[in-house]
Design a protein around this motif. Sequence first.
Motif, PDB file in Angstrom:
ATOM      1  N   THR A 157      41.265 -38.904  29.226  1.00 16.97           N
ATOM      2  CA  THR A 157      40.959 -37.615  28.597  1.00 16.97           C
ATOM      3  C   THR A 157      41.060 -36.472  29.602  1.00 16.97           C
ATOM      4  N   LEU A 158      40.751 -36.734  30.882  1.00 15.68           N
ATOM      5  CA  LEU A 158      40.903 -35.702  31.913  1.00 15.68           C
ATOM      6  C   LEU A 158      42.373 -35.328  32.084  1.00 15.68           C
ATOM      7  N   LEU A 159      43.247 -36.337  32.131  1.00 18.99           N
ATOM      8  CA  LEU A 159      44.677 -36.065  32.249  1.00 18.99           C
ATOM      9  C   LEU A 159      45.196 -35.309  31.028  1.00 18.99           C
ATOM     10  N   TRP A 160      44.697 -35.682  29.851  1.00 17.87           N
ATOM     11  CA  TRP A 160      45.104 -34.963  28.635  1.00 17.87           C
ATOM     12  C   TRP A 160      44.692 -33.496  28.720  1.00 17.87           C
ATOM     13  N   GLN A 161      43.472 -33.252  29.184  1.00 12.75           N
ATOM     14  CA  GLN A 161      43.005 -31.872  29.316  1.00 12.75           C
ATOM     15  C   GLN A 161      43.853 -31.096  30.329  1.00 12.75           C
ATOM     16  N   ILE A 162      44.203 -31.734  31.435  1.00 14.24           N
ATOM     17  CA  ILE A 162      45.051 -31.066  32.431  1.00 14.24           C
ATOM     18  C   ILE A 162      46.397 -30.713  31.830  1.00 14.24           C
ATOM     19  N   ASN A 163      46.977 -31.657  31.091  1.00 14.37           N
ATOM     20  CA  ASN A 163      48.287 -31.413  30.486  1.00 14.37           C
ATOM     21  C   ASN A 163      48.245 -30.379  29.373  1.00 14.37           C
ATOM     22  N   HIS A 164      47.059 -30.106  28.838  1.00 15.39           N
ATOM     23  CA  HIS A 164      46.903 -29.113  27.769  1.00 15.39           C
ATOM     24  C   HIS A 164      46.072 -27.917  28.233  1.00 15.39           C
ATOM     25  N   ASN A 165      46.121 -27.649  29.546  1.00 19.02           N
ATOM     26  CA  ASN A 165      45.472 -26.460  30.111  1.00 19.02           C
ATOM     27  C   ASN A 165      43.982 -26.400  29.772  1.00 19.02           C
ATOM     28  N   PHE A 166      43.328 -27.552  29.813  1.00 17.07           N
ATOM     29  CA  PHE A 166      41.886 -27.647  29.530  1.00 17.07           C
ATOM     30  C   PHE A 166      41.542 -26.960  28.210  1.00 17.07           C
ATOM     31  N   LEU A 167      42.207 -27.438  27.181  1.00 14.42           N
ATOM     32  CA  LEU A 167      42.046 -26.855  25.851  1.00 14.42           C
ATOM     33  C   LEU A 167      40.605 -26.962  25.346  1.00 14.42           C
ATOM     34  N   ALA A 168      39.874 -27.969  25.808  1.00 21.29           N
ATOM     35  CA  ALA A 168      38.480 -28.136  25.369  1.00 21.29           C
ATOM     36  C   ALA A 168      37.635 -26.923  25.742  1.00 21.29           C
ATOM     37  N   LEU A 169      37.953 -26.263  26.858  1.00 21.25           N
ATOM     38  CA  LEU A 169      37.184 -25.080  27.254  1.00 21.25           C
ATOM     39  C   LEU A 169      37.399 -23.937  26.271  1.00 21.25           C
ATOM     40  N   GLU A 170      38.647 -23.733  25.868  1.00 23.78           N
ATOM     41  CA  GLU A 170      38.928 -22.691  24.877  1.00 23.78           C
ATOM     42  C   GLU A 170      38.258 -23.010  23.550  1.00 23.78           C
TER      43      GLU A 170
END
Length: 441
Positions: A157-170
Amino acid sequence: YPPLTPFLARIALTLLGDSTTAIRTLTALAQCGVMFCTGLIARELNASPRAQILAALASFASPVSLIAGHLFQYMSFDFLWSVLLIWIVLRLLNTENPRWLLAAGLVCGLGLLTRYTIVVVIAGLAAGLLLTPARRLLWNRYLLYGSALALILCAPTLLWQINHNFLALEFTSTIHARDIRIGRTDGFLLKQFFVPAHLLTVPLWIAGLWLLLRRPASARYHPIAYGFLISLALYTLSQARDYYTAPLYPALLAAGAILAVDWRPWLRTTQYTALAFAILSTIALGLPLAPPGTAWFRTVMSYHGDLAEEVGWPEFVAATAAVYNSLPPAERAATGILASNYGEAGALVHYGPALNLPPVMSRVNSFWLRGYDPRQPQTLIATGFSREFVEQHFQSCELKAQITNSLNVANEETKYNKYIWLCRNPRDPWPILWQKIRVWS
């Protein structure tokens, strides 16, 4: 959100089927785990068997616990990991065996795969350990091993967030701003007395906090009390939702049960009676037991919004299918479906194939990330949108149906997202339209 909860949902659907009883099996077991862990916490605090049972029952009385067991949601498993982590910290304090840090790393990893808010519980417990002599238990290689284990578990999930510009923060910042705007975070501290733990168990957890903080014999357990206070402060400062703190209370209830079994007979009897009433009232208002059409049923549906949202999904999909099947065969073959929210989209994905509905699109969250129908349909059935929305984005729209349910329950679909439209000719090409309509919810 992280991927573990949807993964467990897929397992439940595959192995147990899609009945409402089957799909709730794992979440019910998770809350049984919370009760069991609460009893284990009491045992680590040197509670008698009677106090351990009292602690477990007090955790069961929590409205959040019962709801988390009834609904398949992230909170259901996040609750379990957080309470399990507190028990592991207690084992570390009692045994002084640093290998328990490996278990802590495992549970932290599972927690981060479930819901990111567990970082507040982790931060509170870590600060509690660092503020006491128990900090010496952290300075060893097992802290590194446990941290590495947690990192390995949440690496996907960390790699997914990195690849999606930490979309969870938005996503999180948008949802949080919405919750503040519409008042969902109001009265956070006041609601601590009746949302994360039942109002009638307040004497237990206050007594438990006092025991952990003030009794000389409990000095070893100060990290747990400090962890509660620090986590509560972090949630307060961040304007969190009231139920986020629910995993913090079982440890206090466990400590309070130790005192409660030794209270004077009349006070002990009063607390036991109050606990029984708390459990019965939570069950009566938290589960769909009331016969439809009764005053009890209406009270439950008005009190418990999540139960109201469970009503009417097959009927909604059937109404959508009726609009779809009313089209001429040639147009029907090129028609798409666009749902306004994830509830409608999920219902259409689940029930739609049996009614021969086409693939479903939605502008919300990860549905939006999956993209639009590659056919780029010029005719759409749009569900749950306002007239202003469909007129803004399509050249012509016709209201074909309104969403209702046979139980006459007022919920989000019947009050706010009640229209089913037949729309033609998007005003923008699909790539542009798709960028315009995205929302977080």
